[in-house]
Design a protein around this motif. Structure first.
Motif, mmCIF file in Angstrom:
data_model
loop_
_atom_site.group_PDB
_atom_site.id
_atom_site.type_symbol
_atom_site.label_atom_id
_atom_site.label_comp_id
_atom_site.label_asym_id
_atom_site.label_seq_id
_atom_site.Cartn_x
_atom_site.Cartn_y
_atom_site.Cartn_z
ATOM 1 N N THR A 66 11.459 34.121 52.464
ATOM 2 C CA THR A 66 10.312 34.665 53.483
ATOM 3 C C THR A 66 9.756 33.279 54.336
ATOM 4 O O THR A 66 10.150 32.259 53.907
ATOM 5 N N ARG A 99 17.811 36.774 49.210
ATOM 6 C CA ARG A 99 17.370 37.953 49.085
ATOM 7 C C ARG A 99 15.750 38.015 49.181
ATOM 8 O O ARG A 99 15.029 38.891 49.221
ATOM 9 N N HIS A 100 15.227 36.802 48.497
ATOM 10 C CA HIS A 100 13.937 36.496 48.142
ATOM 11 C C HIS A 100 13.087 35.619 49.280
ATOM 12 O O HIS A 100 11.868 35.274 49.183
ATOM 13 N N ARG A 142 9.804 43.287 47.248
ATOM 14 C CA ARG A 142 10.475 42.074 46.445
ATOM 15 C C ARG A 142 9.522 41.734 45.462
ATOM 16 O O ARG A 142 8.286 41.487 45.633
ATOM 17 N N PRO A 165 14.999 36.145 55.146
ATOM 18 C CA PRO A 165 15.883 36.865 54.384
ATOM 19 C C PRO A 165 16.894 37.417 54.494
ATOM 20 O O PRO A 165 17.125 37.824 55.663
ATOM 21 N N ASN A 223 5.405 37.738 44.116
ATOM 22 C CA ASN A 223 5.025 38.342 45.271
ATOM 23 C C ASN A 223 3.527 39.227 44.855
ATOM 24 O O ASN A 223 3.611 40.153 44.299
ATOM 25 N N THR A 276 3.406 43.826 46.768
ATOM 26 C CA THR A 276 4.584 44.420 46.560
ATOM 27 C C THR A 276 4.390 45.893 47.379
ATOM 28 O O THR A 276 5.396 46.485 47.236
ATOM 29 N N LEU A 316 9.104 35.915 45.869
ATOM 30 C CA LEU A 316 9.338 35.097 47.402
ATOM 31 C C LEU A 316 9.634 33.752 47.271
ATOM 32 O O LEU A 316 9.213 33.002 46.489
ATOM 33 N N THR A 317 10.338 33.082 48.418
ATOM 34 C CA THR A 317 10.773 31.765 48.187
ATOM 35 C C THR A 317 10.853 31.318 49.558
ATOM 36 O O THR A 317 11.032 32.046 50.450
#
Length: 275
Positions: free
Chosen positions: A75, A72-73, A103, A65, A95, A98, A106-107
């Motif tokens: 992982t 920002r997402h 967040r 990240p 996610n 959390t 997640l990507t």
């Protein structure tokens, strides 16, 4: 018979020697295209077909990240990565925890930073894009050594970006010239191409010392030329770049994410680089 075998061996090693002529290799992972290659046939110098069960860590690193709109997402968690039937799945998900990670999404994404970089050549990425509100899959390139300084001074090459449920992709260049000096139309720094995102497509770039030529399924879609009399920051593309492939979610450009549209995947069949 022995003479025949000797001739075969000599021809074999001669062939191997020819295959290595496309590049000068620096620090064992940076491939600089030899001068004059523009007039010769392309030769594959690096590729991955994702045929195993795990990501090849000699070639790729999972993107951690960061604070950029696109990262920002991100992982490195296994939840966002899968290889099956010869394809890599980079996932965008809600996610499930959390509490430990606040967040909402997640990507997954991979890059070749510090493992493979090249200067001039051709890239082909065969992949299928799934669509969702807030989905922003991207295939792009950044400078390995930031020869001209941090972003955007050392340049960015966006081979493909896709937004939401669009029927087009964006292919773009970024630099100090385009971003800070505002020269986005002299020459045009990006273009679009129509796409059936639900099908496998081949997203490509041909990178020459004087131009960036973007392709889709082998067809030329947009080109960004080096301009002789422009500010020198117009062409930071004279240095090695590495490859990033990531399934992004959300941001000021793509807009808000609809959680009900998730999960969403970018499914990558292969990546090939030629010089």
């Amino acid at each position: 018979m022995k003479s025949y075998n000797l001739l075969f061996v000599l021809l074999f090693f001669s062939f191997l020697g020819c295959k290595q002529e496309a590049s000068v290799i620096i620090d064992s992972y940076i491939y600089l295209q030899k001068e004059g290659r523009e007039k010769k046939d392309w030769e594959i110098i690096w590729e991955d077909h994702f045929e195993g069960t795990e990501i090849d860590t000699t070639k790729w690193t999972r993107i951690p990240p960061n604070n950029a709109d696109w990262g920002r997402h991100m992982t490195t968690d296994d939840m966002c990565y899968e290889i099956k039937e010869g394809n890599l799945y980079l996932k965008g998900i809600n996610n499930p925890d959390t509490v430990s990670d606040p967040r909402p999404f997640l990507t997954g994404g991979i890059y070749t930073k510090n493992k493979f970089a090249f200067q001039y050549g051709k890239v082909e990425i065969h992949a299928r894009l799934e669509s969702a509100q807030g989905a922003w899959p991207a295939m792009w390139m950044l400078s390995e050594h930031n020869k001209y300084g941090g972003w955007p001074h050392s340049g960015e090459i966006d081979i493909m970006e896709h937004l939401n449920y669009d029927s087009i992709i964006y292919q773009t260049t970024h630099s100090n010239y385009t971003n800070n000096l505002g020269q986005k139309h002299n020459p045009p720094h990006g273009g679009t191409a129509k796409i059936d995102a639900g099908q496998f497509n081949t997203f490509g770039l041909e990178w020459y010392p004087d131009s960036l030529v973007f392709t889709l399924n082998g067809d030329r879609t947009f080109a960004y030329p080096r301009v002789k009399d422009a500010d020198k920051s117009q062409w930071p593309y004279d240095q090695p770049f590495y490859i990033l492939i990531d399934q992004q979610l959300g941001g000021s450009w793509v807009g808000k994410v609809n959680p009900e549209d998730l999960p969403v995947n970018m499914i990558v069949d292969y990546v090939k680089v030629y010089q």
